[in-house]
Scaffold this motif. Structure first.
Motif, PDB file in Angstrom:
ATOM      1  N   LEU A  22       0.871  -1.269   0.059  1.00 15.94           N
ATOM      2  CA  LEU A  22       0.012   0.103  -0.016  1.00 15.94           C
ATOM      3  C   LEU A  22       1.035   1.085   0.055  1.00 15.94           C
ATOM      4  O   LEU A  22       0.392   2.317  -0.632  1.00 15.94           O
ATOM      5  N   LEU A  23       1.968   1.261   0.610  1.00 15.75           N
ATOM      6  CA  LEU A  23       2.831   2.234   0.615  1.00 15.75           C
ATOM      7  C   LEU A  23       3.493   2.644  -0.436  1.00 15.75           C
ATOM      8  O   LEU A  23       3.978   3.694  -0.576  1.00 15.75           O
ATOM      9  N   CYS A  24       4.004   1.349  -1.008  1.00 16.09           N
ATOM     10  CA  CYS A  24       4.985   1.766  -2.135  1.00 16.09           C
ATOM     11  C   CYS A  24       4.282   1.664  -3.582  1.00 16.09           C
ATOM     12  O   CYS A  24       5.005   2.183  -4.399  1.00 16.09           O
ATOM     13  N   GLY A  25       3.158   1.005  -3.546  1.00 18.68           N
ATOM     14  CA  GLY A  25       2.610   0.840  -4.963  1.00 18.68           C
ATOM     15  C   GLY A  25       1.185   1.142  -5.234  1.00 18.68           C
ATOM     16  O   GLY A  25       0.793   1.619  -6.048  1.00 18.68           O
ATOM     17  N   CYS A  26       0.481   0.433  -4.161  1.00 14.59           N
ATOM     18  CA  CYS A  26      -1.184   0.430  -4.444  1.00 14.59           C
ATOM     19  C   CYS A  26      -1.684   1.789  -4.249  1.00 14.59           C
ATOM     20  O   CYS A  26      -2.768   1.942  -5.224  1.00 14.59           O
ATOM     21  N   CYS A  27      -1.174   2.557  -3.612  1.00 13.34           N
ATOM     22  CA  CYS A  27      -1.913   3.711  -3.377  1.00 13.34           C
ATOM     23  C   CYS A  27      -1.396   4.759  -4.538  1.00 13.34           C
ATOM     24  O   CYS A  27      -1.768   6.012  -4.462  1.00 13.34           O
ATOM     25  N   ARG A  28      -0.353   4.505  -5.104  1.00 13.02           N
ATOM     26  CA  ARG A  28       0.239   5.603  -6.210  1.00 13.02           C
ATOM     27  C   ARG A  28      -0.716   5.515  -7.318  1.00 13.02           C
ATOM     28  O   ARG A  28      -1.659   4.496  -7.566  1.00 13.02           O
ATOM     29  N   THR A  29      -0.714   6.682  -8.126  1.00 12.32           N
ATOM     30  CA  THR A  29      -1.719   6.563  -9.234  1.00 12.32           C
ATOM     31  C   THR A  29      -0.948   5.941 -10.375  1.00 12.32           C
ATOM     32  O   THR A  29       0.242   5.695 -10.438  1.00 12.32           O
ATOM     33  N   TRP A  30      -1.934   4.999 -11.106  1.00 12.74           N
ATOM     34  CA  TRP A  30      -1.177   4.159 -12.082  1.00 12.74           C
ATOM     35  C   TRP A  30      -1.404   4.753 -13.225  1.00 12.74           C
ATOM     36  O   TRP A  30      -2.444   5.536 -13.582  1.00 12.74           O
ATOM     37  N   GLU A  31      -0.797   4.293 -14.136  1.00 14.06           N
ATOM     38  CA  GLU A  31      -0.504   4.476 -15.655  1.00 14.06           C
ATOM     39  C   GLU A  31      -1.382   3.433 -16.599  1.00 14.06           C
ATOM     40  O   GLU A  31      -1.612   2.267 -15.812  1.00 14.06           O
ATOM     41  N   LEU A  32      -1.890   3.727 -17.521  1.00 14.87           N
ATOM     42  CA  LEU A  32      -2.542   2.952 -18.501  1.00 14.87           C
ATOM     43  C   LEU A  32      -1.861   1.419 -18.745  1.00 14.87           C
ATOM     44  O   LEU A  32      -2.442   0.480 -18.703  1.00 14.87           O
ATOM     45  N   PRO A  33      -0.627   1.534 -18.910  1.00 14.05           N
ATOM     46  CA  PRO A  33       0.125   0.402 -19.411  1.00 14.05           C
ATOM     47  C   PRO A  33       0.116  -0.812 -18.008  1.00 14.05           C
ATOM     48  O   PRO A  33       0.439  -1.870 -17.970  1.00 14.05           O
ATOM     49  N   ARG A  34       0.186  -0.106 -16.886  1.00 23.06           N
ATOM     50  CA  ARG A  34       0.280  -0.739 -15.550  1.00 23.06           C
ATOM     51  C   ARG A  34      -1.027  -1.238 -15.014  1.00 23.06           C
ATOM     52  O   ARG A  34      -1.121  -1.612 -13.926  1.00 23.06           O
ATOM     53  N   ALA A  35      -2.174  -0.840 -15.596  1.00 27.78           N
ATOM     54  CA  ALA A  35      -3.530  -1.324 -15.107  1.00 27.78           C
ATOM     55  C   ALA A  35      -3.748  -2.635 -14.899  1.00 27.78           C
ATOM     56  O   ALA A  35      -3.981  -2.983 -13.941  1.00 27.78           O
ATOM     57  N   ALA A  36      -3.276  -3.552 -15.879  1.00 31.08           N
ATOM     58  CA  ALA A  36      -3.473  -5.031 -15.883  1.00 31.08           C
ATOM     59  C   ALA A  36      -2.620  -5.377 -14.574  1.00 31.08           C
ATOM     60  O   ALA A  36      -3.086  -6.321 -13.907  1.00 31.08           O
ATOM     61  N   ARG A  37      -1.386  -4.815 -14.654  1.00 32.15           N
ATOM     62  CA  ARG A  37      -0.382  -5.376 -13.436  1.00 32.15           C
ATOM     63  C   ARG A  37      -1.140  -5.265 -12.104  1.00 32.15           C
ATOM     64  O   ARG A  37      -0.991  -6.054 -11.389  1.00 32.15           O
ATOM     65  N   HIS A  38      -1.695  -4.157 -12.064  1.00 34.38           N
ATOM     66  CA  HIS A  38      -2.168  -3.396 -10.720  1.00 34.38           C
ATOM     67  C   HIS A  38      -3.514  -4.242 -10.609  1.00 34.38           C
ATOM     68  O   HIS A  38      -3.329  -4.870  -9.288  1.00 34.38           O
ATOM     69  N   ILE A  39      -4.210  -4.659 -11.427  1.00 34.64           N
ATOM     70  CA  ILE A  39      -5.476  -5.653 -10.957  1.00 34.64           C
ATOM     71  C   ILE A  39      -5.052  -6.933 -10.638  1.00 34.64           C
ATOM     72  O   ILE A  39      -5.405  -7.593  -9.555  1.00 34.64           O
ATOM     73  N   VAL A  40      -4.113  -7.605 -11.364  1.00 31.54           N
ATOM     74  CA  VAL A  40      -3.400  -9.100 -11.122  1.00 31.54           C
ATOM     75  C   VAL A  40      -2.898  -8.907  -9.654  1.00 31.54           C
ATOM     76  O   VAL A  40      -2.947  -9.927  -8.864  1.00 31.54           O
ATOM     77  N   GLY A  41      -2.146  -7.829  -9.371  1.00 32.41           N
ATOM     78  CA  GLY A  41      -1.342  -7.783  -8.009  1.00 32.41           C
ATOM     79  C   GLY A  41      -2.628  -7.894  -6.988  1.00 32.41           C
ATOM     80  O   GLY A  41      -2.283  -8.405  -5.995  1.00 32.41           O
ATOM     81  N   ILE A  42      -3.594  -7.008  -6.935  1.00 32.13           N
ATOM     82  CA  ILE A  42      -4.622  -6.934  -6.101  1.00 32.13           C
ATOM     83  C   ILE A  42      -5.302  -8.348  -5.774  1.00 32.13           C
ATOM     84  O   ILE A  42      -5.414  -8.690  -4.779  1.00 32.13           O
ATOM     85  N   VAL A  43      -5.474  -8.964  -6.831  1.00 34.68           N
ATOM     86  CA  VAL A  43      -6.167 -10.063  -6.940  1.00 34.68           C
ATOM     87  C   VAL A  43      -5.203 -11.319  -5.981  1.00 34.68           C
ATOM     88  O   VAL A  43      -5.801 -12.054  -5.242  1.00 34.68           O
ATOM     89  N   LEU A  44      -3.979 -11.322  -6.537  1.00 35.48           N
ATOM     90  CA  LEU A  44      -2.989 -11.964  -5.723  1.00 35.48           C
ATOM     91  C   LEU A  44      -3.025 -11.712  -4.195  1.00 35.48           C
ATOM     92  O   LEU A  44      -2.797 -12.825  -3.342  1.00 35.48           O
ATOM     93  N   SER A  45      -3.101 -10.390  -3.928  1.00 32.65           N
ATOM     94  CA  SER A  45      -2.923 -10.001  -2.538  1.00 32.65           C
ATOM     95  C   SER A  45      -4.303 -10.570  -1.697  1.00 32.65           C
ATOM     96  O   SER A  45      -4.020 -11.078  -0.833  1.00 32.65           O
ATOM     97  N   VAL A  46      -5.266 -10.483  -2.459  1.00 34.48           N
ATOM     98  CA  VAL A  46      -6.722 -11.224  -1.866  1.00 34.48           C
ATOM     99  C   VAL A  46      -6.474 -12.748  -1.586  1.00 34.48           C
ATOM    100  O   VAL A  46      -6.527 -13.207  -0.432  1.00 34.48           O
ATOM    101  N   VAL A  47      -6.073 -13.421  -2.454  1.00 32.95           N
ATOM    102  CA  VAL A  47      -5.646 -14.629  -2.593  1.00 32.95           C
ATOM    103  C   VAL A  47      -4.686 -15.046  -1.531  1.00 32.95           C
ATOM    104  O   VAL A  47      -4.865 -16.197  -0.715  1.00 32.95           O
TER     105      VAL A  47
END
Length: 220
Positions: free
Chosen positions: A79-104
């Motif tokens: 959350l401090l290093c990546g999740c709360c940062r504003t994301w760019e369009l090329p990183r949107a897919a990575r961001h979503i997959v990262g959140i899913v893996l965090s929930v898992v």
């Protein structure tokens, strides 16, 4: 290029995941020391399996608390290093997959903690009924510790993968939508303060300069 904080966090999480595996294996091995024997219970003269406290109790509690602490630390760091940062369009897919893996990883960690605590509770001083064939289970909670060990590996891999995906790339702190600065049209003259006529409106940029009337010259 992989950033230093990603390498450090992933190394620490991997090491703690290895510690969890060691604690799980040690807990499973210690369950064999729990069985003491049979006893007779009061007036009913019913045989019961007698178990004693083993090191699996402490190992299971420590492993459960460690798994929960690692999960909280990884989620907070993400959350401090990546999740709360504003994301760019090329990183949107990575961001979503990262959140899913965090929930898992959270789901698996909760299962791991529950299995470790349940296995530890079965390795205390207690009496139990024997099985239908009249025998006592030699290793109470061994299956729980084995399952917790396997799930801890899955949780560790999910934690590392989610952190890597949520970690911001170097120099990728631009917001998704930036405010467009108004551009000045090329060739458009800029009106200065000296071009404004006192008490009136500014002269239009296309108006020709006012010419001063010339006096006719007289012929001698």
């Amino acid at each position: 290029m992989v950033q230093l904080h990603v390498v450090v966090v992933c190394s620490v999480v991997g090491f703690l995941g290895l510690v969890l595996v060691i604690l799980g294996v040690a807990s499973e091995a210690a369950t064999a020391l729990a069985l003491v024997g049979l006893s007779k219970d009061g007036l009913y003269d019913v045989n019961k399996c007698v178990y004693q406290t083993t090191p699996a109790l402490a190992c299971g509690i420590v492993a459960g608390l460690l798994a929960l602490a690692v999960q909280i630390a990884v989620t907070t760091t993400s959350l401090l290093c990546g999740c709360c940062r504003t994301w760019e369009l090329p990183r949107a897919a990575r961001h979503i997959v990262g959140i899913v893996l965090s929930v898992v990883s959270w789901i698996f960690v909760i299962i791991v903690v529950a299995l470790f605590i349940a296995g530890a509770a079965m390795n205390t001083d207690q009496k139990r009924q024997p099985t239908t064939d009249g025998k006592c289970p030699v290793d109470p909670g061994s299956v729980l510790f084995a399952a917790a060990t396997v799930f801890s590996l899955v949780a560790t891999v999910s934690q590392i993968a989610s952190y890597v995906l949520l970690a911001p790339a170097k120099g990728s702190t631009k917001p998704l939508a930036t405010q467009q600065q108004p551009e000045v049209a090329m060739g458009q003259p800029r009106q200065d303060a000296d071009e404004v006529v006192a008490g009136g409106d500014p002269l239009p940029p296309s108006a020709p300069p006012l010419s001063q009337p010339t006096e006719p010259t007289s012929k001698v």
